[in-house]
Design an enzyme around this catalytic site. Structure first.
Site, mmCIF file in Angstrom:
data_model
loop_
_atom_site.group_PDB
_atom_site.id
_atom_site.type_symbol
_atom_site.label_atom_id
_atom_site.label_comp_id
_atom_site.label_asym_id
_atom_site.label_seq_id
_atom_site.Cartn_x
_atom_site.Cartn_y
_atom_site.Cartn_z
ATOM 1 N N PRO A 40 33.961 38.772 6.293
ATOM 2 C CA PRO A 40 34.340 39.969 5.543
ATOM 3 C C PRO A 40 33.903 39.853 4.090
ATOM 4 C CG PRO A 40 36.233 38.565 5.930
ATOM 5 C CD PRO A 40 35.114 38.016 6.764
ATOM 6 N N GLU A 41 33.560 40.985 3.498
ATOM 7 C CA GLU A 41 33.177 41.018 2.100
ATOM 8 C C GLU A 41 34.327 41.579 1.279
ATOM 9 O OE1 GLU A 41 29.222 42.555 1.419
ATOM 10 O OE2 GLU A 41 28.594 42.032 3.443
ATOM 11 N N ARG A 54 38.236 31.565 16.302
ATOM 12 C CA ARG A 54 37.339 30.430 16.079
ATOM 13 C C ARG A 54 37.966 29.313 15.248
ATOM 14 N NH1 ARG A 54 31.386 32.550 14.625
ATOM 15 N NH2 ARG A 54 30.969 30.370 15.119
#
Length: 288
Positions: free
Chosen positions: A2-3, A125
């Site tokens: 995500p930015e 993950r």
């Protein structure tokens, strides 16, 4: 990953739902790396503490507690934050965990509040984490020491923006934009979008960018990030906003993931190349 706009969208949602709530306990499931904190500190400084603020620095979330401790959260690639109470929302990687019964096999940490509502940290993950740190020490974290200024702050000027790139003079402009020590929170999507807006090739050396061009790039970067926040983020295949809805910025993207389509400015076919270690989208005419 995500930015900045996606993490800011999550921050705003969390602030709406959890400020004022008191944490009563934390349950850690099968991934100690997701919550690498000492039991004694958790019991003393987190349990019984009230959430007083939700902040963001670059791509990191900061939940400040009344105990003068802060939960520092990095969602990484597949992290989610899912709140379940009288109201429900999910934020992050859009797997079934956002709407399914929790905890599930992706749940790493559960925070329970005094009113029996819960905040789940899910991460398929296992790269993300939640760290409990004394609030005065947060600015001294290695990450905080290295990360550049926030590009959307009101007092961050075009001149300061240009100055940040000075030490990367022999680097191409896209690689410099992606460098979190130069400016915080810029990732692949908004680098491509802002470079297109500024009519600047991602291959340009920083040393060859004029002050006027830096000023234009500054304006374009802020514009695309503010639009992305307004639209709830980009999703980039795996991101949703605080209500569990996909962000709509990609509906407004001019170049990112538009390869093979006409440039909205000149009509030339948009290309995708490998540059700065990332898939890079550009118009070969507008961005010579």
């Amino acid at each position: 990953m995500p930015e900045l706009p996606e993490v800011e969208t999550v921050r705003r949602g969390l602030a709406e739902y959890i400020i004022g709530r008191t944490i009563t306990q934390a349950t850690v499931y099968d991934s100690p790396k997701s919550f690498p904190n000492h039991t004694a500190e958790v019991e003393q400084f987190m349990q019984g503490a009230q959430v007083v603020a939700v902040r963001r620095r670059a791509k990191v979330l900061l939940i400040d507690l009344s105990s003068d401790y802060t939960l520092v959260i990095h969602l990484k690639m597949t992290g989610q934050l899912v709140y379940r109470g009288e109201e429900v929302f999910g934020a992050g990687h859009p797997s079934d965990s956002l709407i399914g019964e929790l905890p599930d096999r992706s749940t790493r940490v559960m925070l329970e509040f005094a009113d029996s509502s819960r905040l789940y940290f899910n991460d398929q993950r296992k790269f993300g984490w939640i760290k409990l740190i004394a609030t005065p020490l947060v600015p001294s974290l290695a990450f905080m020491q290295k990360v550049g200024p926030e590009p959307l702050e009101a007092d961050f000027t075009p001149e300061q923006f240009a100055t940040r790139f000075a030490r990367r003079a022999r680097t191409n402009i896209k690689a410099a934009l992606l460098d979190q020590t130069v400016v915080a929170g810029v990732g692949n999507i908004y680098a491509d979008e802002s470079l297109w807006g500024a009519k600047m090739s991602p291959k340009r050396l920083v040393a060859n960018v004029t002050p006027a061009e830096f000023a234009l790039l500054y304006d374009e970067l802020r514009a695309v990030m503010n639009l992305a926040i307004e639209k709830g983020g980009s999703t980039d295949k795996n991101y949703v906003n605080a209500e569990g809805k996909r962000g709509s910025y990609m509906d407004f993207a001019r170049v990112f993931r538009r390869e093979g389509q006409p440039c909205p400015r000149c009509g030339t076919t948009i290309e995708k190349i490998k540059w700065a270690g990332r898939g890079t989208h550009l118009c070969p005419v507008c961005q010579k």
